[in-house]
Scaffold this motif. Structure first.
Motif, PDB file in Angstrom:
ATOM      1  N   THR A 194       0.918  -1.234   0.068  1.00 21.48           N
ATOM      2  CA  THR A 194       0.052  -0.094   0.154  1.00 21.48           C
ATOM      3  C   THR A 194       0.982   1.127   0.156  1.00 21.48           C
ATOM      4  N   ASP A 195       0.248   2.416   0.033  1.00 24.74           N
ATOM      5  CA  ASP A 195       1.224   3.719  -0.124  1.00 24.74           C
ATOM      6  C   ASP A 195       0.202   4.929   0.436  1.00 24.74           C
ATOM      7  N   ASP A 196       0.546   5.895   0.925  1.00 25.30           N
ATOM      8  CA  ASP A 196      -0.182   7.193   1.440  1.00 25.30           C
ATOM      9  C   ASP A 196      -1.215   7.213   0.030  1.00 25.30           C
ATOM     10  N   ARG A 197      -2.235   7.651   0.620  1.00 26.89           N
ATOM     11  CA  ARG A 197      -3.351   7.961  -0.243  1.00 26.89           C
ATOM     12  C   ARG A 197      -2.991   8.844  -1.619  1.00 26.89           C
ATOM     13  N   ALA A 198      -2.537   9.991  -1.303  1.00 28.06           N
ATOM     14  CA  ALA A 198      -2.194  11.207  -2.057  1.00 28.06           C
ATOM     15  C   ALA A 198      -0.937  10.442  -3.068  1.00 28.06           C
ATOM     16  N   LYS A 199      -0.204   9.709  -2.650  1.00 24.24           N
ATOM     17  CA  LYS A 199       0.896   9.159  -3.636  1.00 24.24           C
ATOM     18  C   LYS A 199       0.319   8.206  -4.320  1.00 24.24           C
ATOM     19  N   LEU A 200      -0.688   7.345  -3.719  1.00 29.16           N
ATOM     20  CA  LEU A 200      -1.229   6.139  -4.675  1.00 29.16           C
ATOM     21  C   LEU A 200      -2.248   6.823  -5.906  1.00 29.16           C
ATOM     22  N   TYR A 201      -2.645   7.835  -5.315  1.00 30.96           N
ATOM     23  CA  TYR A 201      -3.760   8.279  -6.451  1.00 30.96           C
ATOM     24  C   TYR A 201      -3.038   9.263  -7.482  1.00 30.96           C
ATOM     25  N   ASP A 202      -1.853   9.801  -7.186  1.00 24.76           N
ATOM     26  CA  ASP A 202      -0.995  10.453  -8.042  1.00 24.76           C
ATOM     27  C   ASP A 202      -0.608   9.356  -8.920  1.00 24.76           C
ATOM     28  N   ASN A 262     -12.600   6.328 -11.472  1.00 25.41           N
ATOM     29  CA  ASN A 262     -13.279   5.014 -11.237  1.00 25.41           C
ATOM     30  C   ASN A 262     -11.808   4.184 -10.879  1.00 25.41           C
ATOM     31  N   SER A 263     -10.805   4.446 -11.209  1.00 30.15           N
ATOM     32  CA  SER A 263      -9.446   3.565 -10.885  1.00 30.15           C
ATOM     33  C   SER A 263      -9.184   3.897  -9.296  1.00 30.15           C
ATOM     34  N   ARG A 264      -9.302   5.007  -8.904  1.00 29.33           N
ATOM     35  CA  ARG A 264      -9.182   5.594  -7.501  1.00 29.33           C
ATOM     36  C   ARG A 264      -9.982   4.965  -6.633  1.00 29.33           C
ATOM     37  N   HIS A 265     -11.477   4.787  -7.164  1.00 22.88           N
ATOM     38  CA  HIS A 265     -12.486   4.148  -6.335  1.00 22.88           C
ATOM     39  C   HIS A 265     -11.904   2.677  -6.122  1.00 22.88           C
ATOM     40  N   PHE A 266     -11.649   2.046  -7.306  1.00 25.61           N
ATOM     41  CA  PHE A 266     -11.542   0.791  -7.326  1.00 25.61           C
ATOM     42  C   PHE A 266     -10.380   0.459  -6.331  1.00 25.61           C
ATOM     43  N   ALA A 267      -9.277   1.422  -6.203  1.00 21.18           N
ATOM     44  CA  ALA A 267      -8.101   0.964  -5.384  1.00 21.18           C
ATOM     45  C   ALA A 267      -8.486   1.019  -3.982  1.00 21.18           C
ATOM     46  N   ARG A 269     -11.734   0.189  -3.090  1.00 22.87           N
ATOM     47  CA  ARG A 269     -12.562  -0.996  -2.558  1.00 22.87           C
ATOM     48  C   ARG A 269     -11.520  -2.138  -2.657  1.00 22.87           C
ATOM     49  N   GLN A 270     -10.444  -2.253  -3.140  1.00 21.81           N
ATOM     50  CA  GLN A 270      -9.532  -3.465  -3.114  1.00 21.81           C
ATOM     51  C   GLN A 270      -9.042  -3.396  -1.651  1.00 21.81           C
ATOM     52  N   LEU A 271      -8.302  -2.228  -1.194  1.00 24.69           N
ATOM     53  CA  LEU A 271      -7.831  -2.106   0.054  1.00 24.69           C
ATOM     54  C   LEU A 271      -8.965  -2.383   1.224  1.00 24.69           C
ATOM     55  N   THR A 272     -10.228  -2.108   1.064  1.00 25.43           N
ATOM     56  CA  THR A 272     -11.068  -2.512   2.033  1.00 25.43           C
ATOM     57  C   THR A 272     -11.149  -4.016   2.099  1.00 25.43           C
ATOM     58  N   TYR A 273     -11.481  -4.467   0.950  1.00 31.55           N
ATOM     59  CA  TYR A 273     -11.675  -5.904   0.676  1.00 31.55           C
ATOM     60  C   TYR A 273     -10.572  -6.732   1.429  1.00 31.55           C
ATOM     61  N   PHE A 274      -9.281  -6.471   0.932  1.00 32.43           N
ATOM     62  CA  PHE A 274      -8.127  -7.251   1.527  1.00 32.43           C
ATOM     63  C   PHE A 274      -7.998  -7.072   3.048  1.00 32.43           C
ATOM     64  N   ARG A 275      -8.137  -5.792   3.485  1.00 41.58           N
ATOM     65  CA  ARG A 275      -8.048  -5.453   5.065  1.00 41.58           C
ATOM     66  C   ARG A 275      -9.244  -6.264   5.780  1.00 41.58           C
ATOM     67  N   ASN A 276     -10.431  -6.122   5.144  1.00 43.70           N
ATOM     68  CA  ASN A 276     -11.341  -6.656   6.080  1.00 43.70           C
ATOM     69  C   ASN A 276     -11.710  -8.238   6.042  1.00 43.70           C
ATOM     70  N   GLN A 277     -11.191  -8.633   4.887  1.00 44.11           N
ATOM     71  CA  GLN A 277     -11.485 -10.025   4.511  1.00 44.11           C
ATOM     72  C   GLN A 277     -10.566 -11.209   4.543  1.00 44.11           C
ATOM     73  N   MET A 278      -9.248 -10.629   4.596  1.00 43.89           N
ATOM     74  CA  MET A 278      -8.093 -11.624   4.462  1.00 43.89           C
ATOM     75  C   MET A 278      -7.053 -11.163   5.236  1.00 43.89           C
ATOM     76  N   ASP A 279      -6.153 -12.327   5.881  1.00 41.42           N
ATOM     77  CA  ASP A 279      -4.962 -11.958   6.594  1.00 41.42           C
ATOM     78  C   ASP A 279      -3.962 -11.833   5.878  1.00 41.42           C
ATOM     79  N   VAL A 280      -3.450 -10.407   5.769  1.00 40.63           N
ATOM     80  CA  VAL A 280      -2.697  -9.893   4.939  1.00 40.63           C
ATOM     81  C   VAL A 280      -1.560  -9.153   5.893  1.00 40.63           C
TER      82      VAL A 280
END
Length: 308
Positions: A194-202, A262-267, A269-280
Motif C-alpha cells: 500500500t502507499d499514502d493515499r495522495a501518492k497512490l492516487y497520483d 473509477n480507478s481511484r475508487h477501485f483502489a 475498494r481493493q484495500l477495503t476488501y483485503f484489509r477486512n476479509q483476508m489475513d495480509v
C-alpha cells in the motif's frame, strides 16, 4: 503441505514489479490473480506486464481467453489449483499476483464454488453502504433473511465475516456453510503493498495518462465496436469509460478523468476488501523503503518453516 505466496494491494501500487522480483529470487512462477488480464488483446488498459517482463519469469492465466468469452472465479480457482499442484511437483514456488480479492479468497478459503460464480464490485459497495448506514445490525438482518444457516458459523460481531457470507451466498446461490470442503490444501503467505493515499492516487492518474500515450484508444475502439458480443471484458475500468467518447457524447478529457476517478475508487475498494476479509501482511512502500528485503526474509522463513 503446499505453500503459496500472494502479492496483493490496490491498483498501481507495484504488485507486478515486486512479484516478478520475488519469483526470480525464489525459483517461482507467477499466477495472475487479475480478472481482466486473462483476455487476449487487453494489454494497455489492464496494465499487463510487457512482453519482456512476461519472458523473464513464466506467467500463468495471462492471455488465455478471447474477449468474447466469459471467465468466472470458478474457472480461475480450478486452473490456479492445477498450476500450483504442477509447480509443487516441479519443486517450484507459486506466486499469485493481482488485485481481484474474491479470486484469491477462493483459493485461500478453498471455496466449493459449484457452478459459475463471479466477483461483483457493486455488491461489495452495496454491503459496505449498508454497514455505513445501518451498522452491523443491518448486515445481520440481511444475512438472517438470505442465509440463516451461516449465522451459526461466523462471528456476528465481525462485520467483515458477515459481508463475506452474504457475498458468497449471492454470488454462488449457496450458503457459505457449503462453500468450504474442510481441507486446508495449502498454506498461504499474503503480502500486501500500500502507499499514502495522495501518492497512490497520483500514481494512478499518471498511469492513465501513460496508457493513453501507449495507445489505449486504439485498444478500446474494437471493444466498443463489438461490445454486443463481449459479455465481460467491455466492463473493465479503462474501457467502458471511453464509450461515450466514441459515441460523440463526451470529450476525451472528461472520459479520461472518469477512468482516473473509477480507478481511484477501485483502489479504495481493493484495500477495503483485503484489509477486512483476508489475513495480509501489509507494507507501506513509502514508510518502509527496505520493504523488499523484509519481505524476502519473511518468505525465506515461510518456505523453510514446518508444515502444519
Amino acid at each position: 503441505m503446499k505453500k503459496v505466496i500472494a502479492v496483493v494491494g490496490p491498483t498501481a501500487v507495484g504488485k507486478s514489479a515486486l512479484g516478478l522480483k520475488l519469483a526470480q529470487k525464489f525459483n517461482g512462477e507467477i499466477i495472475s490473480g487479475d480478472s481482466m488480464q486473462i483476455y487476449r488483446g487487453l494489454d494497455i488498459g489492464t496494465a499487463k506486464d510487457s512482453k519482456e517482463e512476461l519472458s523473464q519469469v513464466p506467467h500463468h492465466l495471462v492471455d488465455i481467453s478471447d474477449v468474447t468469452d466469459r471467465y468466472t472465479v470458478k474457472d480461475f480457482q480450478s486452473k490456479a489449483i492445477q498450476i500450483i499442484d504442477n509447480l509443487s511437483q516441479e519443486n517450484k514456488n507459486s506466486f499469485v499476483v493481482g488485485g481481484t480479492g474474491f479470486y484469491l479468497n477462493s483459493l485461500v478459503e478453498n471455496m466449493n464454488l459449484g457452478g459459475v460464480a463471479e466477483g461483483n464490485d457493486e455488491l461489495r459497495k452495496e454491503l459496505l453502504d449498508v454497514e455505513n448506514k445501518s451498522g452491523i445490525n443491518g448486515l445481520i438482518e440481511i444475512l438472517k433473511n438470505e442465509d440463516p444457516q451461516s449465522m451459526e458459523l461466523i462471528d456476528l460481531a465481525n462485520p467483515r465475516r458477515i459481508i463475506r457470507a452474504i457475498e458468497i451466498h449471492r454470488i454462488t446461490g449457496e450458503s457459505m456453510s457449503n462453500q468450504r470442503d474442510g481441507n486446508k490444501w495449502a498454506k498461504f503467505y499474503l503480502i500486501g503493498l500500500t502507499d499514502d493515499r495522495a501518492k497512490l492516487y497520483d500514481r494512478i492518474n499518471k498511469r492513465v495518462d501513460k496508457m493513453v500515450d501507449m495507445g489505449l484508444l486504439d485498444e478500446v475502439r474494437p471493444i466498443y465496436d463489438n461490445r454486443d458480443q463481449i459479455p465481460q471484458a467491455k466492463n473493465g475500468i479503462g474501457y467502458k469509460e471511453l464509450f461515450p467518447y466514441f459515441e460523440g457524447e463526451a470529450d476525451l478529457k472528461s472520459c479520461l478523468e472518469e477512468i482516473k476517478k473509477n480507478s481511484r475508487h477501485f483502489a479504495k475498494r481493493q484495500l477495503t476488501y483485503f484489509r477486512n476479509q483476508m489475513d495480509v501482511d501489509w507494507y507501506n512502500i513509502s514508510d518502509e523503503p527496505d520493504y523488499q528485503s523484509k519481505i524476502e526474509s519473511k518468505i525465506t522463513n515461510f518456505l523453510g518453516g514446518y508444515d502444519e
